[in-house]
Write a protein that holds these residues in place. Structure first.
Motif, PDB file in Angstrom:
ATOM      1  N   PHE A  57      51.760  35.417  39.958  1.00 20.04           N
ATOM      2  CA  PHE A  57      50.684  35.987  39.838  1.00 20.04           C
ATOM      3  C   PHE A  57      49.720  35.674  38.656  1.00 20.04           C
ATOM      4  CE2 PHE A  57      52.069  40.463  41.818  1.00 20.04           C
ATOM      5  CZ  PHE A  57      52.475  39.829  42.933  1.00 20.04           C
ATOM      6  N   ASN A  58      48.953  34.830  38.922  1.00 14.40           N
ATOM      7  CA  ASN A  58      48.202  34.227  37.904  1.00 14.40           C
ATOM      8  C   ASN A  58      46.880  35.180  37.472  1.00 14.40           C
ATOM      9  OD1 ASN A  58      47.620  32.281  35.636  1.00 14.40           O
ATOM     10  ND2 ASN A  58      46.051  31.377  37.143  1.00 14.40           N
ATOM     11  N   LYS A  59      46.325  35.038  36.303  1.00 12.60           N
ATOM     12  CA  LYS A  59      45.057  35.754  35.931  1.00 12.60           C
ATOM     13  C   LYS A  59      45.762  37.294  35.821  1.00 12.60           C
ATOM     14  CE  LYS A  59      41.728  33.046  38.038  1.00 12.60           C
ATOM     15  NZ  LYS A  59      40.136  32.869  38.550  1.00 12.60           N
ATOM     16  N   ILE A  60      47.000  37.220  35.051  1.00 10.17           N
ATOM     17  CA  ILE A  60      47.585  38.745  34.950  1.00 10.17           C
ATOM     18  C   ILE A  60      46.921  39.442  33.750  1.00 10.17           C
ATOM     19  CG2 ILE A  60      49.190  37.816  33.209  1.00 10.17           C
ATOM     20  CD1 ILE A  60      50.035  40.254  35.935  1.00 10.17           C
ATOM     21  N   ASP A  61      45.971  38.764  33.085  1.00  8.45           N
ATOM     22  CA  ASP A  61      45.258  39.184  31.933  1.00  8.45           C
ATOM     23  C   ASP A  61      44.066  39.988  32.423  1.00  8.45           C
ATOM     24  OD1 ASP A  61      44.552  36.388  32.603  1.00  8.45           O
ATOM     25  OD2 ASP A  61      42.865  36.638  31.313  1.00  8.45           O
ATOM     26  N   LEU A  62      43.708  39.649  33.828  1.00  7.79           N
ATOM     27  CA  LEU A  62      42.460  40.326  34.402  1.00  7.79           C
ATOM     28  C   LEU A  62      42.802  41.467  35.028  1.00  7.79           C
ATOM     29  CD1 LEU A  62      40.451  37.244  35.431  1.00  7.79           C
ATOM     30  CD2 LEU A  62      40.332  38.246  33.349  1.00  7.79           C
ATOM     31  N   THR A  85      51.744  35.378  35.261  1.00  3.33           N
ATOM     32  CA  THR A  85      51.019  34.097  34.455  1.00  3.33           C
ATOM     33  C   THR A  85      49.620  34.191  34.168  1.00  3.33           C
ATOM     34  OG1 THR A  85      50.498  32.533  35.739  1.00  3.33           O
ATOM     35  CG2 THR A  85      52.777  32.330  34.916  1.00  3.33           C
ATOM     36  N   ASP A  86      49.543  33.955  32.810  1.00  6.97           N
ATOM     37  CA  ASP A  86      48.055  33.746  32.350  1.00  6.97           C
ATOM     38  C   ASP A  86      47.837  32.194  32.038  1.00  6.97           C
ATOM     39  OD1 ASP A  86      45.536  33.620  30.816  1.00  6.97           O
ATOM     40  OD2 ASP A  86      46.128  35.143  29.355  1.00  6.97           O
ATOM     41  N   ALA A  87      47.555  31.633  33.025  1.00  8.19           N
ATOM     42  CA  ALA A  87      47.559  30.081  32.557  1.00  8.19           C
ATOM     43  C   ALA A  87      46.287  29.699  31.785  1.00  8.19           C
ATOM     44  CB  ALA A  87      47.307  29.456  34.001  1.00  8.19           C
ATOM     45  N   PRO A 129      41.529  28.771  46.795  1.00  4.64           N
ATOM     46  CA  PRO A 129      40.416  27.978  45.846  1.00  4.64           C
ATOM     47  C   PRO A 129      40.338  29.134  44.650  1.00  4.64           C
ATOM     48  CG  PRO A 129      39.664  27.724  47.630  1.00  4.64           C
ATOM     49  CD  PRO A 129      40.821  28.700  47.971  1.00  4.64           C
ATOM     50  N   ASN A 130      40.133  28.715  43.326  1.00  6.54           N
ATOM     51  CA  ASN A 130      39.890  29.516  41.852  1.00  6.54           C
ATOM     52  C   ASN A 130      40.904  30.445  41.637  1.00  6.54           C
ATOM     53  OD1 ASN A 130      37.632  29.488  40.357  1.00  6.54           O
ATOM     54  ND2 ASN A 130      37.301  31.509  41.018  1.00  6.54           N
ATOM     55  N   VAL A 131      42.216  30.267  42.145  1.00 11.77           N
ATOM     56  CA  VAL A 131      43.186  31.246  41.621  1.00 11.77           C
ATOM     57  C   VAL A 131      43.945  30.666  40.270  1.00 11.77           C
ATOM     58  CG1 VAL A 131      44.084  32.452  43.658  1.00 11.77           C
ATOM     59  CG2 VAL A 131      44.876  30.159  43.112  1.00 11.77           C
ATOM     60  N   GLY A 132      43.300  29.565  39.884  1.00  9.05           N
ATOM     61  CA  GLY A 132      43.829  28.911  38.767  1.00  9.05           C
ATOM     62  C   GLY A 132      44.957  27.783  38.777  1.00  9.05           C
ATOM     63  N   LYS A 133      45.013  27.075  39.943  1.00  9.82           N
ATOM     64  CA  LYS A 133      46.056  26.045  40.216  1.00  9.82           C
ATOM     65  C   LYS A 133      45.906  24.989  39.275  1.00  9.82           C
ATOM     66  CE  LYS A 133      44.338  25.388  44.461  1.00  9.82           C
ATOM     67  NZ  LYS A 133      43.354  26.285  44.363  1.00  9.82           N
ATOM     68  N   SER A 134      44.693  24.368  39.008  1.00 12.09           N
ATOM     69  CA  SER A 134      44.523  23.199  38.079  1.00 12.09           C
ATOM     70  C   SER A 134      44.752  23.694  36.801  1.00 12.09           C
ATOM     71  CB  SER A 134      43.078  22.493  38.260  1.00 12.09           C
ATOM     72  OG  SER A 134      42.708  22.451  39.657  1.00 12.09           O
ATOM     73  N   THR A 135      43.859  24.628  36.208  1.00  6.26           N
ATOM     74  CA  THR A 135      44.450  25.206  34.859  1.00  6.26           C
ATOM     75  C   THR A 135      45.868  25.140  34.743  1.00  6.26           C
ATOM     76  OG1 THR A 135      42.277  26.547  35.168  1.00  6.26           O
ATOM     77  CG2 THR A 135      43.840  26.878  33.433  1.00  6.26           C
TER      78      THR A 135
HETATM   79  P1  GDP Z   1      41.679  26.391  41.077  1.00  2.00           P
HETATM   80  O1  GDP Z   1      40.542  26.063  42.068  1.00  2.00           O
HETATM   81  O2  GDP Z   1      42.766  27.165  41.922  1.00  2.00           O
HETATM   82  O3  GDP Z   1      42.382  25.015  40.783  1.00  2.00           O
HETATM   83  O4  GDP Z   1      41.605  27.276  39.907  1.00  2.00           O
HETATM   84  P2  GDP Z   1      40.865  26.519  38.515  1.00  2.00           P
HETATM   85  O5  GDP Z   1      42.059  26.070  37.530  1.00  2.00           O
HETATM   86  O6  GDP Z   1      39.790  25.732  38.493  1.00  2.00           O
HETATM   87  O7  GDP Z   1      40.564  28.035  37.684  1.00  2.00           O
HETATM   88  C1  GDP Z   1      39.470  28.811  38.070  1.00  2.00           C
HETATM   89  C2  GDP Z   1      39.025  29.404  36.897  1.00  2.00           C
HETATM   90  O8  GDP Z   1      39.874  30.280  36.626  1.00  2.00           O
HETATM   91  C3  GDP Z   1      38.536  28.596  35.587  1.00  2.00           C
HETATM   92  O9  GDP Z   1      37.460  29.326  35.199  1.00  2.00           O
HETATM   93  C4  GDP Z   1      39.923  29.031  34.789  1.00  2.00           C
HETATM   94  O10 GDP Z   1      39.472  28.937  33.576  1.00  2.00           O
HETATM   95  C5  GDP Z   1      40.015  30.379  35.220  1.00  2.00           C
HETATM   96  N1  GDP Z   1      41.380  30.657  35.298  1.00  2.00           N
HETATM   97  C6  GDP Z   1      42.589  30.056  35.276  1.00  2.00           C
HETATM   98  N2  GDP Z   1      43.755  30.636  35.023  1.00  2.00           N
HETATM   99  C7  GDP Z   1      43.605  31.907  34.580  1.00  2.00           C
HETATM  100  C8  GDP Z   1      44.289  32.997  33.851  1.00  2.00           C
HETATM  101  O11 GDP Z   1      45.362  33.047  33.986  1.00  2.00           O
HETATM  102  N3  GDP Z   1      43.384  34.111  33.369  1.00  2.00           N
HETATM  103  C9  GDP Z   1      41.833  33.786  33.311  1.00  2.00           C
HETATM  104  N4  GDP Z   1      41.316  35.113  32.747  1.00  2.00           N
HETATM  105  N5  GDP Z   1      41.300  32.929  33.887  1.00  2.00           N
HETATM  106  C10 GDP Z   1      41.898  31.899  34.566  1.00  2.00           C
END
Ligand code: GDP
Length: 292
Positions: A57-62, A85-87, A129-135
């Motif tokens: 569960f990423n972006k747990i901070d939100l 996680t909060d990646a 997309p956009n769940v934070g995989k690359s981060t």
């Molecule tokens: P991907 O498309 O799954 O690879 O996602 P990205 O890694 O490109 O992340 C998408 C957006 O989410 C970026 O703006 C990141 O900075 C943001 N992000 C990733 N992980 C987190 C997290 O745990 N918390 C918050 N607040 N933002 C995150």
């Protein structure tokens, strides 16, 4: 309007993910903690079959922690291991490695018992997309290796990154979009930025956001716009109240376009506070409804 949520390149990406899955022992599925069910691939078990899986569960901070905790139990009751996680801020990433080792401990012990020197565990990250995989990948290995731009269908030479002496991670995440016909899931995925705005009817998405907010986060909605609506009010009426507060009328009419954009932007920039879009009691109600 029925939205075409599944563009052609996604089908190709899904095929690619299936190929890569053959190479790994364990899969880290990243979901957005604000909608863990809607951003979870419901066909994961079919696609991944016999591999171990951890749902992250990423972006747990939100998210709204109380609501998201219900989803954690929901997935755990189905037999999944869940890690928060909060990646972005590198929070709790090592827990993922610990859990992966736990999940594969038996397999490794069996190999050792047979006199086989266990090779490193191979893992990969998948998710919409956009769940934070690359981060997640970049922070986990403390380098920029995974491209944060989404380019499903663009192949490059993949590499194994060493997380520690026991675990390797594929440097390219797998982008997996399930084919689904549930419009509500599509709208939530649009809100979290998984679906491009140019293929999305943003008017529907913003009215849906109002609906979710008015039932579950009414105070947040009223506070942000200094309005005083109730959950009995129609979604369009609420949108007009927001429009009235924030924009000048155009030719005597509300500036719907700007209001639609504002609502979505305010969600994406956390102006409503900590919100979880998937509501657990809605799921229970739907299940009851299906049974009757
Ligand atoms: P991907 O498309 O799954 O690879 O996602 P990205 O890694 O490109 O992340 C998408 C957006 O989410 C970026 O703006 C990141 O900075 C943001 N992000 C990733 N992980 C987190 C997290 O745990 N918390 C918050 N607040 N933002 C995150």
């Amino acid at each position: 309007m029925v939205i075409q949520w599944f563009p052609g390149h996604m089908a190709k990406a899904t095929r690619e993910v299936k190929e890569k899955l053959k190479l790994v022992d364990i899969v880290f599925e990243l979901v957005d903690a604000r909608c863990p069910l809607s951003s979870h691939n419901m066909y994961l078990d079919e696609v991944v079959k016999d591999k171990k899986k951890i749902i992250i569960f990423n972006k747990i901070d939100l998210c709204d922690r109380a609501e998201t905790a219900k989803w954690k139990s929901y997935f755990e009751n189905k037999g999944y291991t869940v890690v928060y996680t909060d990646a972005k801020n590198s929070n709790n990433l090592n827990k993922v490695i610990d859990k992966a080792k736990e999940e594969l401990a038996e397999k490794i012990a069996r190999q050792v018992a047979k006199g086989i020197k266990p090779r490193a565990i191979r893992s990969m990250v998948i998710g919409v997309p956009n769940v934070g995989k690359s981060t997640f990948i970049n922070k986990l290995i403390k380098k920029n290796v995974a491209n944060t731009a989404n380019k499903p269908g663009v192949t490059k030479k993949q590499q194994w990154l060493k997380l520690n002496k026991d675990i390797e991670l594929l440097d390219t995440p797998g982008i997996l979009m399930p084919k689904f016909d549930n419009q509500e899931i599509g709208k939530k995925l649009s809100l979290i930025g998984s679906i491009k705005d140019d293929i999305t009817p943003l008017d529907d998405v913003s009215l849906y956001l109002i609906e979710l907010l008015k039932y579950n986060y009414l105070e947040n909605l009223n506070n942000l716009y200094k309005i005083n609506v109730t959950s009995e009010d129609e979604n369009v009426f609420i949108m007009e109240k927001v429009a009235e507060k924030r924009f000048k009328k155009i030719g005597g009419d509300y500036d719907y376009d700007s209001t639609i954009k504002l609502l979505i932007q305010d969600f994406r920039t956390q102006k409503f506070g900590l919100i979880t879009l998937d509501n657990y009691s809605d799921l229970l109600e739907n299940e009851e409804h299906d049974e009757n």
